[in-house]
Design a protein around this motif. Structure first.
Motif, PDB file in Angstrom:
ATOM      1  N   UNK A  33       0.827  -1.213   0.000  1.00 35.40           N
ATOM      2  CA  UNK A  33       0.000   0.000   0.000  1.00 35.40           C
ATOM      3  C   UNK A  33       0.855   1.253   0.000  1.00 35.40           C
ATOM      4  N   UNK A  34       1.856   1.311   0.891  1.00 36.32           N
ATOM      5  CA  UNK A  34       2.716   2.483   0.987  1.00 36.32           C
ATOM      6  C   UNK A  34       3.518   2.667  -0.291  1.00 36.32           C
ATOM      7  N   UNK A  35       3.990   1.577  -0.866  1.00 37.16           N
ATOM      8  CA  UNK A  35       4.748   1.675  -2.104  1.00 37.16           C
ATOM      9  C   UNK A  35       3.908   2.225  -3.242  1.00 37.16           C
ATOM     10  N   UNK A  36       2.640   1.781  -3.319  1.00 42.41           N
ATOM     11  CA  UNK A  36       1.745   2.270  -4.371  1.00 42.41           C
ATOM     12  C   UNK A  36       1.508   3.768  -4.241  1.00 42.41           C
ATOM     13  N   UNK A  37       1.312   4.238  -3.012  1.00 42.20           N
ATOM     14  CA  UNK A  37       1.068   5.666  -2.804  1.00 42.20           C
ATOM     15  C   UNK A  37       2.322   6.492  -3.074  1.00 42.20           C
ATOM     16  N   UNK A  38       3.478   6.019  -2.620  1.00 46.95           N
ATOM     17  CA  UNK A  38       4.715   6.765  -2.873  1.00 46.95           C
ATOM     18  C   UNK A  38       4.954   6.909  -4.375  1.00 46.95           C
ATOM     19  N   UNK A  39       4.713   5.852  -5.119  1.00 47.16           N
ATOM     20  CA  UNK A  39       4.882   5.920  -6.577  1.00 47.16           C
ATOM     21  C   UNK A  39       3.894   6.912  -7.191  1.00 47.16           C
ATOM     22  N   UNK A  40       2.655   6.912  -6.677  1.00 45.38           N
ATOM     23  CA  UNK A  40       1.651   7.852  -7.165  1.00 45.38           C
ATOM     24  C   UNK A  40       2.046   9.301  -6.893  1.00 45.38           C
ATOM     25  N   UNK A  41       2.534   9.568  -5.660  1.00 46.41           N
ATOM     26  CA  UNK A  41       2.921  10.942  -5.329  1.00 46.41           C
ATOM     27  C   UNK A  41       4.075  11.416  -6.212  1.00 46.41           C
ATOM     28  N   UNK A  42       5.017  10.555  -6.479  1.00 44.37           N
ATOM     29  CA  UNK A  42       6.121  10.926  -7.359  1.00 44.37           C
ATOM     30  C   UNK A  42       5.606  11.248  -8.761  1.00 44.37           C
ATOM     31  N   UNK A  43       4.703  10.418  -9.251  1.00 42.82           N
ATOM     32  CA  UNK A  43       4.138  10.636 -10.582  1.00 42.82           C
ATOM     33  C   UNK A  43       3.330  11.925 -10.634  1.00 42.82           C
ATOM     34  N   UNK A  44       2.502  12.173  -9.587  1.00 45.25           N
ATOM     35  CA  UNK A  44       1.684  13.381  -9.552  1.00 45.25           C
ATOM     36  C   UNK A  44       2.565  14.627  -9.499  1.00 45.25           C
ATOM     37  N   UNK A  45       3.621  14.578  -8.680  1.00 45.71           N
ATOM     38  CA  UNK A  45       4.529  15.726  -8.592  1.00 45.71           C
ATOM     39  C   UNK A  45       5.208  15.986  -9.930  1.00 45.71           C
ATOM     40  N   UNK A  46       5.564  14.917 -10.637  1.00 48.05           N
ATOM     41  CA  UNK A  46       6.206  15.068 -11.950  1.00 48.05           C
ATOM     42  C   UNK A  46       5.251  15.726 -12.946  1.00 48.05           C
TER      43      UNK A  46
END
Length: 499
Positions: free
Chosen positions: A59-72
């Motif tokens: 779960x945490x890995x999925x969200x961290x990847x999402x936040x990185x993508x959203x910030x990009x």
């Protein structure tokens, strides 16, 4: 929305907002009337919310990847010279989704955070109840905490707001009930928005609770009758006993509270909550002085030689329907007020009055912790005061405990009127212990004059012991050692040598 928020949205090129996979965004719905047709919208849709995921990082890995993508995605607009407004319900940095963008972008681009009205403030406004007044402490808790943690924090605070309800509601409700705060708790759903609902928390059906709801335990001071003094009254034992004479009324209770050996740092959350909830505080003046003054509470102070009278006063107040806290030092069940209260409570006419005893940190454990672990094996606790039992009984118990090779915690070793007991105890113990047995002199533990010293039993000087001192005498196995930083530690091994 604040005026500044409206201004920033009007001047932005890009409007970004977070949402679940259904695509609906509360933040966008709040700002909808201020959005223009030429705004570029970036919907930052979470890949998961509360459900499970097969992402390799969980779960945490999925969200961290999402936040990185959203910030990009937002960085592309920023690099192109566009102004980006990330809209967030409530306040952006208060449990807000924006904070994850802030961590990734604020150090790279000029950033302004526009504060917003939190759900905490909105809920209080809709209830029309102050959150905190005077010296009250407001605690804000996520409902996702474990039930035990929620219960402890709710018990120990003055006022509280619990957020993120939804599927956590049953846990939050149980924590409210266990901490005794349920009767005070209110429920607010979608404050200031369509579908707003406010009720008593106890009346809410858990199946109807959405994530965007909060529970509020408002100010106790605000519920005091008009004209209640904001400074606490103090009554003497005699005056209050006269005032409470008469027939029973209401449903009061007595809670015997242990405050530990000193002040607030030694107080358990449960005890802190009981002291805050009490209408009357009864106790020895020195112990009452440790409890913060609270508007509406009455304090009934007395000296330390009227335990039975103090207990009877507390029970009389409870008979009149009052919630009474009997304040005791240390642990109330160890040479303290619990025995006196229960002894009186088992007599007519007090047998029906509810009595609870809340534990506290006793002086022996506090002193032992300061010294190391001298009570790490079997030990005995003995009071050297012969005011309530003859010295012959004390001497017999000292002989028995020392003969059994128990470490000893000696309470009440001396006072202005009792000057010979420590010397006599030393003589008795030397019949069973080596002269170099470690003895800890712990004075005013937790207080401003705290001191902890270790001496040999043969060198124990009675003149260095007073009523504020507790003695810990080691067993034959107790060891003392000096560490590299110069501190001395004392411990009793848990493993005992075989006979």
């Amino acid at each position: 929305m604040t005026v500044r928020a409206v201004q920033v949205i009007a001047g932005a090129d890009v409007i970004a907002y977070h949402s679940a996979r259904h695509g609906r965004s509360i933040a966008r719905s709040i700002a909808a009337e201020h959005l223009r047709a030429d705004h570029i919208e970036e919907a930052l849709i979470y890949p998961v919310t509360t459900e499970s995921t097969d992402h390799p990082g969980g779960y945490r890995g999925a969200l961290d990847e999402f936040y990185e993508s959203a910030a990009a995605r937002l960085a592309v607009h920023l690099d192109a010279g566009r102004t980006v407004a990330v809209i967030s319900e409530g306040d952006p940095l208060f449990y807000g989704s924006y904070q994850h963008m802030h961590k990734r972008l604020a150090h790279r681009y000029p950033t302004e955070v526009i504060p917003g009205v939190t759900s905490v403030s909105a809920a209080a406004a809709r209830l029309g109840k102050p959150l905190a007044e005077a010296d009250e402490v407001l605690t804000i808790l996520p409902g996702t905490l474990p039930e035990e943690e929620l219960t402890a924090r709710l018990a120990s605070t003055d006022t509280a707001v619990v957020m993120k309800l939804g599927r956590t509601f049953p846990t939050v409700r149980r924590a409210m009930e266990r901490s005794g705060r349920l009767p005070e708790a209110h429920y607010v759903e979608r404050a200031t928005m369509t579908g707003e609902r406010t009720e008593k928390l106890a009346d809410i059906d858990a199946e109807t609770v959405p994530y965007f709801s909060v529970s509020v335990v408002p100010s106790r001071i605000a519920d005091l009758p008009p004209g209640t003094a904001t400074s606490t009254e103090t009554a003497t034992t005699t005056e209050t006993a006269t005032a409470t004479a008469g027939e029973p009324s209401g449903h009061g209770e007595v809670v015997v509270v242990g405050t530990g050996p000193a002040g607030p740092l030694w107080l358990t959350p449960e005890s802190r909550g009981a002291l805050a909830a009490a209408e009357d505080l009864v106790g020895y003046t020195t112990y009452l002085d440790r409890v913060p003054l609270r508007p509406g509470q009455r304090r009934h102070a007395s000296d330390n030689k009227v335990e039975s009278e103090r207990a009877e006063l507390a029970l009389d107040l409870a008979r009149r329907g009052r919630k009474v806290a009997v304040v005791s030092g240390g642990d109330p069940g160890i040479f303290a007020m619990a025995t006196a209260v229960l002894e009186v409570a088992c007599q007519a006419p007090y047998r029906a009055i509810p009595v609870r005893v809340l534990p506290g940190v006793t002086a022996a454990n506090a002193a032992a912790a300061r010294a190391g672990a001298p009570l790490g094996h079997d030990y005995a606790v003995i009071s050297l005061s012969d005011r309530l039992k003859p010295w012959e009984v004390i001497a017999e118990r000292l002989h028995a405990a020392a003969g059994a090779d128990l470490a000893l915690a000696l309470y009440n070793p001396g006072s202005r009127s009792r000057t010979w007991q420590v010397g006599k105890a030393r003589e008795l113990l030397l019949e069973h212990r080596a002269p170099d047995t470690p003895v800890i002199l712990a004075r005013d533990i937790g207080g401003p004059e705290e001191s902890v010293r270790t001496v040999h039993l043969a060198d124990l000087d009675p003149h260095q012991v007073d009523m504020r001192t507790l003695l810990i005498v080691g067993s034959s196995q107790t060891q003392a050692a000096r560490r590299e930083d110069g501190t001395e530690v004392v411990w009793t091994p848990r493993r005992y040598p075989e006979g």
